[in-house]
Design a protein around this motif. Structure first.
Motif, PDB file in Angstrom:
ATOM      1  N   LEU A 100       2.440   7.691   9.169  1.00  0.00           N
ATOM      2  CA  LEU A 100       2.935   6.319   9.039  1.00  0.00           C
ATOM      3  C   LEU A 100       1.786   5.346   8.826  1.00  0.00           C
ATOM      4  CD1 LEU A 100       5.851   5.685  11.566  1.00  0.00           C
ATOM      5  CD2 LEU A 100       5.934   5.866   9.078  1.00  0.00           C
ATOM      6  N   GLN A 101       0.679   5.553   9.515  1.00  0.00           N
ATOM      7  CA  GLN A 101      -0.483   4.694   9.300  1.00  0.00           C
ATOM      8  C   GLN A 101      -0.933   4.776   7.840  1.00  0.00           C
ATOM      9  OE1 GLN A 101      -3.705   5.236  12.216  1.00  0.00           O
ATOM     10  NE2 GLN A 101      -2.224   6.104  13.658  1.00  0.00           N
ATOM     11  N   PHE A 102      -0.984   5.983   7.304  1.00  0.00           N
ATOM     12  CA  PHE A 102      -1.389   6.203   5.918  1.00  0.00           C
ATOM     13  C   PHE A 102      -0.442   5.495   4.951  1.00  0.00           C
ATOM     14  CE2 PHE A 102      -1.273   8.783   2.019  1.00  0.00           C
ATOM     15  CZ  PHE A 102      -2.615   8.835   1.681  1.00  0.00           C
ATOM     16  N   LEU A 103       0.855   5.571   5.231  1.00  0.00           N
ATOM     17  CA  LEU A 103       1.866   4.995   4.344  1.00  0.00           C
ATOM     18  C   LEU A 103       1.957   3.475   4.458  1.00  0.00           C
ATOM     19  CD1 LEU A 103       4.715   7.619   4.818  1.00  0.00           C
ATOM     20  CD2 LEU A 103       3.370   7.257   2.749  1.00  0.00           C
ATOM     21  N   ARG A 104       1.728   2.944   5.663  1.00  0.00           N
ATOM     22  CA  ARG A 104       1.927   1.515   5.875  1.00  0.00           C
ATOM     23  C   ARG A 104       0.701   0.670   5.548  1.00  0.00           C
ATOM     24  NH1 ARG A 104       4.855   0.475  11.578  1.00  0.00           N
ATOM     25  NH2 ARG A 104       5.033  -1.604  10.649  1.00  0.00           N
ATOM     26  N   PHE A 105      -0.456   1.304   5.437  1.00  0.00           N
ATOM     27  CA  PHE A 105      -1.680   0.540   5.159  1.00  0.00           C
ATOM     28  C   PHE A 105      -1.574  -0.133   3.793  1.00  0.00           C
ATOM     29  CE2 PHE A 105      -6.061   0.087   3.592  1.00  0.00           C
ATOM     30  CZ  PHE A 105      -6.631  -0.582   4.658  1.00  0.00           C
ATOM     31  N   ARG A 106      -1.874  -1.432   3.743  1.00  0.00           N
ATOM     32  CA  ARG A 106      -1.790  -2.161   2.477  1.00  0.00           C
ATOM     33  C   ARG A 106      -2.884  -3.227   2.379  1.00  0.00           C
ATOM     34  NH1 ARG A 106       3.258  -6.302   2.684  1.00  0.00           N
ATOM     35  NH2 ARG A 106       2.074  -7.121   0.954  1.00  0.00           N
ATOM     36  N   TYR A 107      -3.908  -3.062   3.164  1.00  0.00           N
ATOM     37  CA  TYR A 107      -4.896  -4.135   3.301  1.00  0.00           C
ATOM     38  C   TYR A 107      -6.143  -3.806   2.486  1.00  0.00           C
ATOM     39  CZ  TYR A 107      -1.507  -4.992   6.842  1.00  0.00           C
ATOM     40  OH  TYR A 107      -0.306  -5.192   7.472  1.00  0.00           O
ATOM     41  N   ASP A 108      -5.927  -3.728   1.152  1.00  0.00           N
ATOM     42  CA  ASP A 108      -7.030  -3.526   0.229  1.00  0.00           C
ATOM     43  C   ASP A 108      -6.751  -4.340  -1.030  1.00  0.00           C
ATOM     44  OD1 ASP A 108      -5.049  -2.121  -1.095  1.00  0.00           O
ATOM     45  OD2 ASP A 108      -5.857  -0.154  -0.585  1.00  0.00           O
ATOM     46  N   ASN A 109      -7.543  -4.140  -2.062  1.00  0.00           N
ATOM     47  CA  ASN A 109      -7.410  -4.959  -3.271  1.00  0.00           C
ATOM     48  C   ASN A 109      -6.098  -4.756  -4.002  1.00  0.00           C
ATOM     49  OD1 ASN A 109      -9.961  -6.030  -2.835  1.00  0.00           O
ATOM     50  ND2 ASN A 109     -10.989  -4.484  -4.094  1.00  0.00           N
ATOM     51  N   HIS A 110      -5.453  -3.602  -3.786  1.00  0.00           N
ATOM     52  CA  HIS A 110      -4.234  -3.290  -4.536  1.00  0.00           C
ATOM     53  C   HIS A 110      -2.957  -3.597  -3.763  1.00  0.00           C
ATOM     54  CE1 HIS A 110      -6.806  -1.682  -7.529  1.00  0.00           C
ATOM     55  NE2 HIS A 110      -7.141  -0.601  -6.870  1.00  0.00           N
ATOM     56  N   GLY A 111      -3.041  -3.959  -2.493  1.00  0.00           N
ATOM     57  CA  GLY A 111      -1.863  -4.345  -1.724  1.00  0.00           C
ATOM     58  C   GLY A 111      -0.761  -3.305  -1.768  1.00  0.00           C
ATOM     59  N   ASP A 112       0.463  -3.764  -2.093  1.00  0.00           N
ATOM     60  CA  ASP A 112       1.627  -2.881  -2.104  1.00  0.00           C
ATOM     61  C   ASP A 112       1.534  -1.806  -3.175  1.00  0.00           C
ATOM     62  OD1 ASP A 112       2.996  -3.789   0.061  1.00  0.00           O
ATOM     63  OD2 ASP A 112       4.218  -5.215  -1.041  1.00  0.00           O
ATOM     64  N   ILE A 113       0.852  -2.096  -4.298  1.00  0.00           N
ATOM     65  CA  ILE A 113       0.751  -1.101  -5.363  1.00  0.00           C
ATOM     66  C   ILE A 113      -0.130   0.061  -4.914  1.00  0.00           C
ATOM     67  CG2 ILE A 113       0.150  -0.712  -7.770  1.00  0.00           C
ATOM     68  CD1 ILE A 113       2.570  -2.583  -7.202  1.00  0.00           C
TER      69      ILE A 113
ATOM     70  N   ARG B 203      -0.256   1.029  -1.944  1.00  0.00           N
ATOM     71  CA  ARG B 203       0.588   1.773  -1.006  1.00  0.00           C
ATOM     72  C   ARG B 203       1.562   2.678  -1.755  1.00  0.00           C
ATOM     73  NH1 ARG B 203       3.932  -0.970   3.901  1.00  0.00           N
ATOM     74  NH2 ARG B 203       5.189  -1.764   2.184  1.00  0.00           N
ATOM     75  N   VAL B 204       2.057   2.212  -2.910  1.00  0.00           N
ATOM     76  CA  VAL B 204       2.900   3.066  -3.741  1.00  0.00           C
ATOM     77  C   VAL B 204       2.137   4.332  -4.126  1.00  0.00           C
ATOM     78  CG1 VAL B 204       3.956   3.294  -6.022  1.00  0.00           C
ATOM     79  CG2 VAL B 204       4.411   1.268  -4.657  1.00  0.00           C
ATOM     80  N   GLN B 205       0.866   4.172  -4.471  1.00  0.00           N
ATOM     81  CA  GLN B 205       0.059   5.342  -4.833  1.00  0.00           C
ATOM     82  C   GLN B 205      -0.070   6.307  -3.666  1.00  0.00           C
ATOM     83  OE1 GLN B 205      -3.528   3.248  -6.367  1.00  0.00           O
ATOM     84  NE2 GLN B 205      -2.991   4.129  -8.348  1.00  0.00           N
ATOM     85  N   ARG B 206      -0.281   5.782  -2.470  1.00  0.00           N
ATOM     86  CA  ARG B 206      -0.400   6.661  -1.302  1.00  0.00           C
ATOM     87  C   ARG B 206       0.932   7.326  -0.988  1.00  0.00           C
ATOM     88  NH1 ARG B 206      -3.938   2.515  -0.150  1.00  0.00           N
ATOM     89  NH2 ARG B 206      -2.404   1.230   0.926  1.00  0.00           N
ATOM     90  N   GLN B 207       2.017   6.636  -1.226  1.00  0.00           N
ATOM     91  CA  GLN B 207       3.335   7.239  -1.030  1.00  0.00           C
ATOM     92  C   GLN B 207       3.513   8.437  -1.956  1.00  0.00           C
ATOM     93  OE1 GLN B 207       6.039   4.054  -1.736  1.00  0.00           O
ATOM     94  NE2 GLN B 207       5.291   2.833  -0.033  1.00  0.00           N
ATOM     95  N   GLN B 208       3.120   8.268  -3.213  1.00  0.00           N
ATOM     96  CA  GLN B 208       3.266   9.362  -4.168  1.00  0.00           C
ATOM     97  C   GLN B 208       2.364  10.535  -3.797  1.00  0.00           C
ATOM     98  OE1 GLN B 208       2.946   8.091  -8.248  1.00  0.00           O
ATOM     99  NE2 GLN B 208       4.770   6.819  -8.128  1.00  0.00           N
ATOM    100  N   THR B 209       1.154  10.233  -3.327  1.00  0.00           N
ATOM    101  CA  THR B 209       0.250  11.289  -2.871  1.00  0.00           C
ATOM    102  C   THR B 209       0.882  12.081  -1.733  1.00  0.00           C
ATOM    103  OG1 THR B 209      -1.745  10.071  -3.518  1.00  0.00           O
ATOM    104  CG2 THR B 209      -1.996  11.745  -1.802  1.00  0.00           C
ATOM    105  N   MET B 210       1.483  11.377  -0.773  1.00  0.00           N
ATOM    106  CA  MET B 210       2.088  12.075   0.359  1.00  0.00           C
ATOM    107  C   MET B 210       3.345  12.818  -0.053  1.00  0.00           C
ATOM    108  SD  MET B 210       2.876  10.840   4.225  1.00  0.00           S
ATOM    109  CE  MET B 210       1.134  11.036   4.576  1.00  0.00           C
ATOM    110  N   MET B 211       4.142  12.221  -0.942  1.00  0.00           N
ATOM    111  CA  MET B 211       5.354  12.912  -1.393  1.00  0.00           C
ATOM    112  C   MET B 211       5.015  14.255  -2.013  1.00  0.00           C
ATOM    113  SD  MET B 211       8.052  10.208  -3.012  1.00  0.00           S
ATOM    114  CE  MET B 211       6.885   9.088  -3.769  1.00  0.00           C
ATOM    115  N   ARG B 212       4.020  14.253  -2.911  1.00  0.00           N
ATOM    116  CA  ARG B 212       3.657  15.511  -3.559  1.00  0.00           C
ATOM    117  C   ARG B 212       3.146  16.521  -2.530  1.00  0.00           C
ATOM    118  NH1 ARG B 212       3.104  17.205  -8.622  1.00  0.00           N
ATOM    119  NH2 ARG B 212       3.304  15.138  -9.560  1.00  0.00           N
TER     120      ARG B 212
END
Length: 465
Positions: free
Chosen positions: A246-259, A261-270
């Motif tokens: 959840l920490q990995f998925l919810r983190f959004r505090y970088d230059n890309h914000g929610d986008i 996080r979308v990338q990390r979601q896809q990484t975890m899904m795969r």
């Protein structure tokens, strides 16, 4: 299951009205792999199909919110999606589109919170809140593919006649209103069923699976005492438990914000999909089903769940393709709030390619001179990276740049079709004679194709370097 009532809060709407005479379509989107993580994980457990039948004798045992006749009619009631036989398990007979929503509800969102006041905004086991993740899954038996489109939660969309963020649709009207908004945004794509999962469900699902191994691309640290949200992950490949996932998925505090996080979601899904394809998952099935019963709301029937499980168990990694809704960030000069602004021309092309009636993905490859290619090196060999740049340039790829290095070494190069252009990525892979093609949005955000350079490039060209 008793669902706490939600607190109605006035949505902050942008002051700009829709322009008269222009094409208005649903413009907003919640994100989060939570739902897809759950559904995709379950859908890959081949030996568990029979166990799903034991969840309940009801036709819709996981339906935890009552849909009105009008809401139920939003979901496609066209041709049957299953083929039933007394001699075999149900099978999909046509492409099926499933809306997946990840929902986060806090005690501060409710009019009448359950239990005693714990002194902070605690998570609640509910589905009636803003969606934190939005995905559209397409199970296509005609092509043998599973397509996952991530829709950023800040997508500007038309919800109940108002242009706002699409993640408000679940709060205002549940899965039916969300399906309407998303279908409108995609130009009329039919949505057959929905699945909602809350935050607690994601955490418990990952624990039930025995954790998930992913590469954390960089140190992640964030603290929010008001929610008791504490993120503290170190960079590197590691196995995460439910709380850490959840920490990995919810983190959004970088230059890309929610986008980002979308990338990390896809990484975890795969990672979840690949790691659940093993015999050890079978022994964990009772825990997985318990989580689903408690933390998932869906209008899928038992037979439909079984069919999706069977389909997922036969889907190869290369046939799992993950997209992101085309668009770009808004600027402060355009809107007071931050939005992901849909690119309708690119959305139409992506929908035609992946969600059309006969989406066989026969699009032609783009001319190399028009493609923006970004190289992300994992080898630490600057000579190898420069040799790849020179090779591409000499072959007509004139828009090539070297991006940030990866923090882990890849044995095999990944050629990432960042915007879903599989044809161009495949052409590049055939030319380079290395690597694997991945249709996903985990590469450089500004690229058409990202080459994540692995050690196989050194093996193929080492003597010449």
């Amino acid at each position: 299951m008793s669902i706490p009532s939600r607190k109605k809060q006035p949505a902050k709407r942008p002051k700009k009205p829709a322009v008269s005479g222009t094409k208005t379509r649903g413009l907003r989107v919640p994100k989060w792999a939570w739902l897809t993580v759950a559904l995709a994980s379950v859908a890959t457990i081949s030996a568990g199909t029979g166990a799903l039948l034991a969840v309940s004798m009801n036709s819709q045992p996981l339906l935890q919110s009552q849909l009105s006749p009008e809401e139920a009619a939003v979901f496609s009631e066209g041709d049957p999606i299953l083929s039933n036989s007394s001699l075999r398990l149900p099978r999909l007979t046509r492409p099926v589109n499933i809306l997946v929503l990840g929902v986060k509800v806090l005690t501060s969102d409710l009019d009448d919170p359950l239990g005693e006041d714990v002194g902070y905004h605690a998570l609640v086991n509910s589905f009636e809140g803003l969606s934190d993740t939005m995905l559209l899954l397409r199970f296509n038996p005609r092509t043998g593919q599973l397509v996952v489109m991530s829709v950023p939660r800040d997508t500007r969309a038309l919800v109940s006649g108002v242009l706002t963020k699409i993640n408000e649709a679940n709060l205002d009207g549940g899965p039916a209103l969300t399906a309407e908004a998303l279908s409108d945004l995609l130009g009329g794509v039919a949505i057959d069923r929905y699945v909602r999962i809350n935050v607690q469900g994601v955490e418990k699902l990952i624990d039930a699976l025995g954790g998930v191994t992913v590469n954390v691309p960089k140190d992640m640290k964030y603290q929010d005492d008001s929610q008791h949200l504490y993120i503290n992950l170190k960079a590197g490949r590691q196995t995460l438990d439910g709380d850490q996932a959840l920490q990995f998925l919810r983190f959004r505090y970088d230059n890309h914000g929610d986008i980002g996080r979308v990338q990390r979601q896809q990484t975890m899904m795969r990672a979840v999909i690949e790691q659940t394809l093993n015999p050890a998952t079978i022994a964990r099935l009772p825990k997985i089903l318990s989580v689903i019963q408690s933390h998932v709301d869906t209008n899928l029937s038992v037979e439909e769940l079984v069919a999706l499980v069977g389909y997922g168990s036969q889907t190869s990694r290369s046939d799992v393709q993950m997209l992101m809704l085309p668009g770009n960030f808004s600027s402060p000069a355009e809107y007071e709030l931050s939005y992901w602004l849909p690119n309708y021309d690119k959305i139409d092309g992506m929908v035609q390619q992946y969600f059309g009636l006969d989406s066989v993905q026969t699009m032609e490859a783009a001319s190399p001179s028009y493609l923006r290619v970004v190289i992300q090196d994992s080898t630490g060999d600057n000579v190898a990276t420069q040799s790849l740049v020179d090779t591409l340039y000499d072959s007509g790829y004139r828009n090539v740049i070297v991006g940030e290095e990866l923090n882990e070494t890849l044995p095999e190069t990944r050629i990432v079709a960042q915007r879903g252009d599989r044809a161009s990525a495949s052409m590049l892979q055939q030319f380079l004679r290395i690597g694997e093609v991945r249709v996903e949005s985990t590469g450089n955000l500004d690229s058409d194709i990202t080459i994540q350079l692995g050690e196989d490039w050194l093996g193929e060209h080492g003597a010449a370097l």
